[in-house]
Design an enzyme around this catalytic site. Structure first.
Site, PDB file in Angstrom:
ATOM      1  N   ASP A  47      30.253  84.366  -9.898  1.00  0.00           N
ATOM      2  CA  ASP A  47      31.285  84.745  -8.937  1.00  0.00           C
ATOM      3  C   ASP A  47      32.363  85.560  -9.648  1.00  0.00           C
ATOM      4  O   ASP A  47      32.608  85.362 -10.853  1.00  0.00           O
ATOM      5  CB  ASP A  47      31.924  83.505  -8.314  1.00  0.00           C
ATOM      6  CG  ASP A  47      30.990  82.788  -7.346  1.00  0.00           C
ATOM      7  OD1 ASP A  47      30.055  83.434  -6.840  1.00  0.00           O
ATOM      8  OD2 ASP A  47      31.208  81.587  -7.099  1.00  0.00           O
ATOM      9  N   TYR A  75      27.552  74.631 -16.971  1.00  0.00           N
ATOM     10  CA  TYR A  75      28.842  75.052 -16.421  1.00  0.00           C
ATOM     11  C   TYR A  75      29.913  74.008 -16.724  1.00  0.00           C
ATOM     12  O   TYR A  75      29.656  72.802 -16.680  1.00  0.00           O
ATOM     13  CB  TYR A  75      28.754  75.224 -14.901  1.00  0.00           C
ATOM     14  CG  TYR A  75      27.749  76.252 -14.451  1.00  0.00           C
ATOM     15  CD1 TYR A  75      28.125  77.583 -14.262  1.00  0.00           C
ATOM     16  CD2 TYR A  75      26.431  75.893 -14.206  1.00  0.00           C
ATOM     17  CE1 TYR A  75      27.201  78.530 -13.844  1.00  0.00           C
ATOM     18  CE2 TYR A  75      25.501  76.837 -13.786  1.00  0.00           C
ATOM     19  CZ  TYR A  75      25.891  78.159 -13.614  1.00  0.00           C
ATOM     20  OH  TYR A  75      24.977  79.087 -13.210  1.00  0.00           O
ATOM     21  N   ASP A  89      36.127  77.427  -2.931  1.00  0.00           N
ATOM     22  CA  ASP A  89      36.846  77.705  -4.177  1.00  0.00           C
ATOM     23  C   ASP A  89      38.293  78.053  -3.842  1.00  0.00           C
ATOM     24  O   ASP A  89      38.698  78.042  -2.668  1.00  0.00           O
ATOM     25  CB  ASP A  89      36.164  78.804  -4.999  1.00  0.00           C
ATOM     26  CG  ASP A  89      36.134  80.163  -4.305  1.00  0.00           C
ATOM     27  OD1 ASP A  89      36.864  80.357  -3.302  1.00  0.00           O
ATOM     28  OD2 ASP A  89      35.370  81.039  -4.749  1.00  0.00           O
ATOM     29  N   ARG A 181      30.170  75.515  -6.564  1.00  0.00           N
ATOM     30  CA  ARG A 181      31.079  75.329  -5.422  1.00  0.00           C
ATOM     31  C   ARG A 181      30.545  74.283  -4.452  1.00  0.00           C
ATOM     32  O   ARG A 181      31.306  73.513  -3.862  1.00  0.00           O
ATOM     33  CB  ARG A 181      31.300  76.658  -4.709  1.00  0.00           C
ATOM     34  CG  ARG A 181      32.191  77.632  -5.462  1.00  0.00           C
ATOM     35  CD  ARG A 181      32.383  78.928  -4.694  1.00  0.00           C
ATOM     36  NE  ARG A 181      31.180  79.750  -4.668  1.00  0.00           N
ATOM     37  CZ  ARG A 181      30.843  80.551  -3.653  1.00  0.00           C
ATOM     38  NH1 ARG A 181      31.602  80.600  -2.572  1.00  0.00           N
ATOM     39  NH2 ARG A 181      29.752  81.277  -3.726  1.00  0.00           N
TER      40      ARG A 181
END
Length: 301
Positions: A47, A75, A89, A181
């Protein structure tokens, strides 16, 4: 007659530590320009506001992109508890709030629901296709639609810190197609307090680590100079998760022409996918059958 693409015939991988605010496509275009490369692509979109490792493939290395896309990735991210947003987000609008705040033990207990083979619904603001259109476009246009759940392998999901009641820091290792997300959104739902991602960093992807990546400023400084070439990793790095077999000179010649070629004895088994090398260079990827590699991808290097 097709126009010949301009640029150098260079192959390999350049690992970039992507900053926030840039799209993955913009990073690829920057790398292609800086190296004056004919062809470039990336292995796994981040993103725009996410940071971390973005591995850019150049030339013949683009043929190995699927193997990095399919590899495990890790992550590190921060979830804001107490708020849900329409994008899952911090870029989106707050659509629900809660005064509830789970304890550390409640969070740790809930994480187990998101480990192993799970079904995950991607965010509505994502690039998944709905009847041929990108979900984010439909969402921006105010269309009503549902996104179907899809399978995801989550190897590990752990809480690493709880800086305050409103935030929790997590690390996740997962397979192809995972949306951090969605994890934040669904964790907030399970805990009864809502949640969304406020900070996201991909710390490694397959064999590539963010700490080894170049920043955009470094790429700009070394652009169009031999200095940048020194940071190129070999094409073969993208094949790290596949077993290697060595081929004979005759086998290499046949493989380069797209035909099955003889490979030397190894511990691979009939039907295994592997890659063949000659003089240390990748020649082809394919399926091993009775002493031969049947190629699916051939490298011109």
């Amino acid at each position: 007659m097709a126009r010949k693409r301009k640029g150098r015939d260079i192959s390999g991988w350049l690992v970039v530590d992507k900053p926030a605010g840039l799209t993955s496509t913009a990073v690829v275009n920057k790398v292609r320009w800086a190296l004056d490369a004919k062809k470039a692509g990336h292995a796994g979109t981040l993103d725009p506001e996410a940071t971390g490792v973005l591995a850019v493939a150049l030339g013949e290395a683009t043929k190995t992109v699927p193997f990095i896309t399919d590899a495990l990735k890790a992550y590190r991210f921060t979830v804001r508890l107490g708020q849900a947003t329409n994008t899952d987000d911090a870029e989106g609008e707050v659509i629900a709030t809660s005064d509830a705040r789970p304890s550390d033990d409640q969070i740790k207990a809930a994480l187990g629901q998101f480990v192993g083979d799970i079904m995950q619904v991607p965010p509505k603001f994502s690039a998944v296709k709905i009847d041929g259109q990108r979900a984010y476009k439909l969402a921006r246009d105010g269309e009503e639609f549902e996104v179907e759940a899809r399978p995801l392998w989550v190897e590990e999901l752990v809480m690493t810190d709880r800086p305050n009641a409103d935030h929790v820091e997590l690390e996740m290792t997962c397979g192809k197609g995972g949306y951090v997300r969605s994890i934040a959104r669904d964790l907030g739902a399970v805990l009864g307090c809502h949640g969304h991602v406020v900070r996201l960093r991909r710390i490694w992807s397959g064999p590539f680590d963010a700490e080894d990546g170049l920043g955009i400023e470094q790429i700009d400084e070394m652009a169009k100079t031999p200095d940048l070439d020194q940071y190129l990793l070999p094409l073969e790095k993208g094949l790290a998760d596949l077993p290697e077999v060595k081929c004979t000179p005759e086998g290499a010649a046949k493989l380069r022409n797209g035909n099955p070629g003889i490979v030397l004895p190894s511990d691979v088994e009939y039907g295994d996918e592997c890659w063949a090398s000659f003089d240390g260079k990748a020649v082809a990827v394919g399926i091993y059958k009775a002493g031969e590699l049947h190629p699916s991808r051939v490298f011109n290097q």
